[in-house]
Design an enzyme around this catalytic site. Structure first.
Site, PDB file in Angstrom:
ATOM      1  N   LYS A  66     -10.547  13.663  -4.617  1.00 23.38           N
ATOM      2  CA  LYS A  66     -10.642  12.276  -2.350  1.00 23.38           C
ATOM      3  C   LYS A  66     -10.212  12.819  -1.797  1.00 23.38           C
ATOM      4  CE  LYS A  66     -11.143   7.914  -4.758  1.00 23.38           C
ATOM      5  NZ  LYS A  66     -11.220   6.094  -4.569  1.00 23.38           N
ATOM      6  N   GLY A 129       0.585   3.832  -2.202  1.00 24.11           N
ATOM      7  CA  GLY A 129       0.312   4.799  -2.963  1.00 24.11           C
ATOM      8  C   GLY A 129      -0.920   5.140  -1.982  1.00 24.11           C
ATOM      9  N   ALA A 131      -4.165   4.147  -2.494  1.00 17.04           N
ATOM     10  CA  ALA A 131      -4.433   2.564  -2.135  1.00 17.04           C
ATOM     11  C   ALA A 131      -4.603   2.100  -1.552  1.00 17.04           C
ATOM     12  CB  ALA A 131      -5.379   2.418  -3.988  1.00 17.04           C
ATOM     13  N   ASN A 151       7.805  -1.220  -2.146  1.00 10.98           N
ATOM     14  CA  ASN A 151       7.460  -0.500  -2.920  1.00 10.98           C
ATOM     15  C   ASN A 151       8.778   0.463  -3.870  1.00 10.98           C
ATOM     16  OD1 ASN A 151       5.185   1.819  -4.053  1.00 10.98           O
ATOM     17  ND2 ASN A 151       7.233   3.583  -3.407  1.00 10.98           N
ATOM     18  N   VAL A 154      11.384   2.734  -1.630  1.00 12.65           N
ATOM     19  CA  VAL A 154      11.387   2.700  -0.237  1.00 12.65           C
ATOM     20  C   VAL A 154      11.072   3.602   0.894  1.00 12.65           C
ATOM     21  CG1 VAL A 154      12.261   0.697   2.116  1.00 12.65           C
ATOM     22  CG2 VAL A 154      12.983   0.179  -0.698  1.00 12.65           C
ATOM     23  N   LYS A 156       8.929   5.532   0.444  1.00 14.50           N
ATOM     24  CA  LYS A 156       8.021   6.804   0.914  1.00 14.50           C
ATOM     25  C   LYS A 156       6.473   5.069   1.332  1.00 14.50           C
ATOM     26  CE  LYS A 156       3.768   7.390  -2.832  1.00 14.50           C
ATOM     27  NZ  LYS A 156       3.139   7.891  -3.837  1.00 14.50           N
ATOM     28  N   ILE A 219      -6.064  -4.659  -6.570  1.00 10.54           N
ATOM     29  CA  ILE A 219      -7.128  -4.071  -7.121  1.00 10.54           C
ATOM     30  C   ILE A 219      -7.628  -4.109  -8.939  1.00 10.54           C
ATOM     31  CG2 ILE A 219      -6.883  -3.108  -4.443  1.00 10.54           C
ATOM     32  CD1 ILE A 219      -6.047  -0.975  -6.136  1.00 10.54           C
ATOM     33  N   TYR A 221      -9.354  -4.086 -12.137  1.00  7.96           N
ATOM     34  CA  TYR A 221     -10.028  -5.121 -12.654  1.00  7.96           C
ATOM     35  C   TYR A 221     -10.185  -4.938 -14.032  1.00  7.96           C
ATOM     36  CZ  TYR A 221     -13.374  -1.325 -11.838  1.00  7.96           C
ATOM     37  OH  TYR A 221     -14.133  -0.037 -11.578  1.00  7.96           O
TER      38      TYR A 221
END
Length: 277
Positions: A66, A129, A131, A151, A154, A156, A219, A221
């Site tokens: 990506k 990250g 996403a 996070n 912190v 990041k 996110i 599944y």
């Protein structure tokens, strides 16, 4: 002539995208086919040039390409550039143009279960990250004014917030502080891999004191209901797993490529069946 579409990644055998898109092509009577291409990192450039030479109409990009794909495209959409990742490529007028439908797909999925506009909601993002970055920028682009980021590291979370140029009020939090303040949020979004199969007993944040009507979205599944979603459901929250995001980002890519809007509910039910739900 049959139009060719696809997805590139490594590994790619698990991808549900071919099933979802090929069913949509068939349902809309379109002469097109979507294929999964296994592309290793060291041959990404050659693969992209090959797809372009073959006249592919568009393709999706998944792990681990990506970010690296951006070096091989002719143009990149401003939002994708800001996110720093591309998951959808459109072949138009001889050019490969990169977009990111992950974040926008998530926003559309979230809107589908929210009875009120998202713009006035106070949102907490768990994770900082790739996403989380896509979702953060897309929420900001959609006009959401208050998005906090929690996070484990912190700093990041602070970096993610600092990278956004939109007018958003954001605070970087530790997961401990977010746990204490969870009752002040309208929407909590879990963007990490914590709780994914096989480590299903893990959660980034213990749900214990949500306010009425809170939406908790994960996110992931696999499993359908992670530990955080199970805890949120017990608290009376509206819950959403990652299937909606997957379907909406795919539907948006489909629309970009073909100009046709696929049947979202049909796509969703097909994916659920394929996942054994």
């Amino acid at each position: 002539m049959k139009q060719l579409y696809g997805v590139i990644g490594n590994p790619i055998g698990h991808s549900l995208s071919p099933v979802m898109h090929n069913d949509a092509f068939e349902h809309l009577n379109m002469d097109a086919h979507y294929h999964a291409f296994l592309v290793k990192e060291e041959v990404l450039g050659e693969a992209v040039r090959g797809l372009k030479a073959l006249g592919i109409s568009g393709f999706n990009v998944t792990t681990p390409h990506k970010v690296a794909i951006m070096d091989y495209l002719d143009e990149i959409d401003p939002l994708a550039k800001q996110i720093g990742a591309v998951n959808t490529v459109v072949h138009k007028n001889g050019k490969l143009i990169g977009y990111n439908t992950d974040g926008i797909g998530f926003v559309r999925a979230l809107q589908s279960i929210s009875s009120e506009p998202l713009q006035e909601k106070r949102i907490l993002l768990l994770g900082a990250g790739g996403a989380s970055r896509a979702i953060y920028f897309s929420l900001a682009d959609a006009g959401v004014k208050e998005i906090d980021v929690a996070n484990r590291t912190v700093d990041k979370a602070k970096e993610l917030i600092a990278a956004c140029t939109a007018t958003v009020h954001s605070v970087a939090l530790s997961l401990e502080k977010a746990t204490k303040e969870q009752g002040s949020y309208d929407i909590i979004i879990q963007t990490t891999t914590i709780g994914m199969h096989p480590r299903v007993e893990h959660t980034p944040l213990q749900i214990s004191s949500l306010k009425k009507g809170t939406i908790v979205s994960d996110i992931i599944y696999n499993p359908f209901e992670t530990k955080i979603l199970c805890e949120a459901k017990e608290q009376g929250a509206i819950i959403q797993n990652g299937i909606d995001m997957f379907v909406y980002q795919g539907a948006l890519a489909f629309e970009m490529w073909t100009g046709c809007v696929p049947n979202i509910e049909r796509m969703k039910q097909l994916v659920i069946r394929k996942l054994g739900g």
